[in-house]
Design an enzyme around this catalytic site. Structure first.
Site, PDB file in Angstrom:
ATOM      1  CG  ASN A 108     -14.193  26.160 -89.197  1.00  0.00           C
ATOM      2  OD1 ASN A 108     -14.022  25.651 -90.303  1.00  0.00           O
ATOM      3  ND2 ASN A 108     -14.201  25.469 -88.077  1.00  0.00           N
ATOM      4  CG  HIS A 125      -9.916  30.157 -95.061  1.00  0.00           C
ATOM      5  ND1 HIS A 125     -10.310  28.836 -95.091  1.00  0.00           N
ATOM      6  CD2 HIS A 125      -8.656  30.187 -95.539  1.00  0.00           C
ATOM      7  CE1 HIS A 125      -9.323  28.096 -95.571  1.00  0.00           C
ATOM      8  NE2 HIS A 125      -8.298  28.899 -95.852  1.00  0.00           N
ATOM      9  CB  CYS A 153     -18.041  51.903 -97.422  1.00  0.00           C
ATOM     10  SG  CYS A 153     -16.792  52.729 -96.451  1.00  0.00           S
ATOM     11  N   GLY A 193     -11.068  18.095 -87.940  1.00  0.00           N
ATOM     12  CA  GLY A 193     -12.276  18.360 -88.738  1.00  0.00           C
ATOM     13  C   GLY A 193     -12.021  19.048 -90.054  1.00  0.00           C
ATOM     14  CB  THR A 194      -9.586  20.275 -92.053  1.00  0.00           C
ATOM     15  OG1 THR A 194      -9.408  20.812 -93.375  1.00  0.00           O
ATOM     16  CG2 THR A 194      -8.268  19.724 -91.530  1.00  0.00           C
ATOM     17  CB  SER A 195     -11.879  17.386 -96.390  1.00  0.00           C
ATOM     18  OG  SER A 195     -11.770  18.688 -96.974  1.00  0.00           O
ATOM     19  CD  GLU A 221     -15.425  11.898 -94.729  1.00  0.00           C
ATOM     20  OE1 GLU A 221     -16.197  10.970 -95.040  1.00  0.00           O
ATOM     21  OE2 GLU A 221     -15.618  13.065 -95.072  1.00  0.00           O
TER      22      GLU A 221
END
Ligand code: BV8
Ligand code: ZN
Length: 249
Positions: A108, A125, A153, A193-195, A221
């Site tokens: 996340n 990430h 910048c 909580g990751t597919s 799921e």
């Protein structure tokens, strides 16, 4: 469908493993932030309005249309900035305080684990609240909502980009090295909580298991890894994670 008594048995088993564990690693995905109101990418409840993350979260999209990509990230910053950590984030922060060795790997980019008090966090990430200069590589936290376009910048005038890992980009080698070292050394891993779609994060549970870890999946799921892991608990992270870590362990 898992019978209620089997769920209770599994929860008792995972709590016992937490009691015995000396080195705990947790891997989280968008599902751990869902109960904070953060849209997930796939599966139950997913998607960011009309945007397809896999189309826009790429270096090609940014080269072609940096304004549209910044519109996508500014939209997500607007959605994210009032949101708070939920019970799962808080339970993981409490667990970290009680473990001898603890590392939280997250896919996340919302920063909610750190907001909940987690310290040993590896952001695989990146982080939506940080920007990086495409010219000189300078990184800085920037919490403006929205960030005016075009963002330049201060040091070299180069175009700023979100400091996140896009599809087709390699993850930071230092972060990856530290992540794989913790996966090789841990004796218990929670995958929450990751597919299990995005690589290389998706393979980290199997990697830990191959190095001797007991791996527990907590997800709304089933995923392609549910049957491979030692325990798969189906349900909401905000309910299950506090149940697993509540005192006395
Ligand atoms: C790379 C930042 C080397 C940006 C993101 C090998 C095989 C196949 C493909 C590849 C491969 N290696 C590389 C690839 C390509 C690609 C990839 O994996 N593509 C996928 C789509 C097939 N990977 C990469 O490009 C990676 N780079 O490997 O470098 C390389 C380089 C070039 C070419 C080849 C290799 C970089 C990937 C990083 C991409 N950046 N995010 C941004 O966010 O804007 S990924 C993005 O997806 C988010 O970070 C997100 O976290 C992540 C994964 O999604 P999940 O977290 O799992 O979220 P999802 O919605 O899918 O699932 C949520 C789950 O929670 C669901 O199951 C749901 O049921 C559950 N849930 C919902 N509510 C709850 C819940 N569970 C519990 N409680 C609830 N309440
Ligand atoms: Zn610069």
């Amino acid at each position: 469908m898992t019978r209620p008594e089997q769920v209770a048995e599994n929860i008792a088993l995972v709590r016992e493993k937490l009691r015995q564990a000396r080195r705990v690693v947790v891997l989280t995905g968008a599902g751990v932030s869902a109960e904070s109101g953060v849209p997930t990418f796939r599966g139950a409840g997913g998607m960011w309005r009309t945007y397809r993350a896999t189309d826009l979260a790429t270096p090609e999209a940014f080269t072609k249309n940096p304004q549209l990509v910044w519109e996508f990230y500014n939209y997500r910053r607007e959605v994210l900035h009032p949101l708070q950590p939920n019970a799962a984030h808080k339970a993981l922060a409490a667990l970290e305080k009680r473990c001898q060795h603890f590392v939280l790997l997250t896919q996340n980019i919302d920063g909610l684990h750190q907001a909940a008090g987690s310290r040993a966090v590896l952001e695989l990430h990146g982080n939506i609240w940080w920007v990086r200069c495409t010219g000189c590589g300078l990184k800085a936290e920037d919490r403006r909502v929205p960030i005016p376009f075009p963002p330049h910048c201060d040091a070299c005038g180069g175009m700023l980009r979100p400091d996140v890992v896009w599809f087709g980009e390699s993850l930071d080698s230092g972060v990856l090295h530290r992540a794989y070292t913790t996966l090789e050394e841990c004796d218990l891993m929670l995958v929450i909580g990751t597919s299990g779609v995005v690589q290389p994060a998706a393979s980290m549970g199997l990697y830990a298991q191959q190095h001797g870890a007991f791996v527990v999946e907590i997800n709304l799921e089933p995923t392609p890894y549910s049957r491979a892991f030692d325990v798969s608990l189906l349900g909401k992270a905000g309910k299950l994670v506090p149940q697993l870590v509540k005192e006395p362990i």
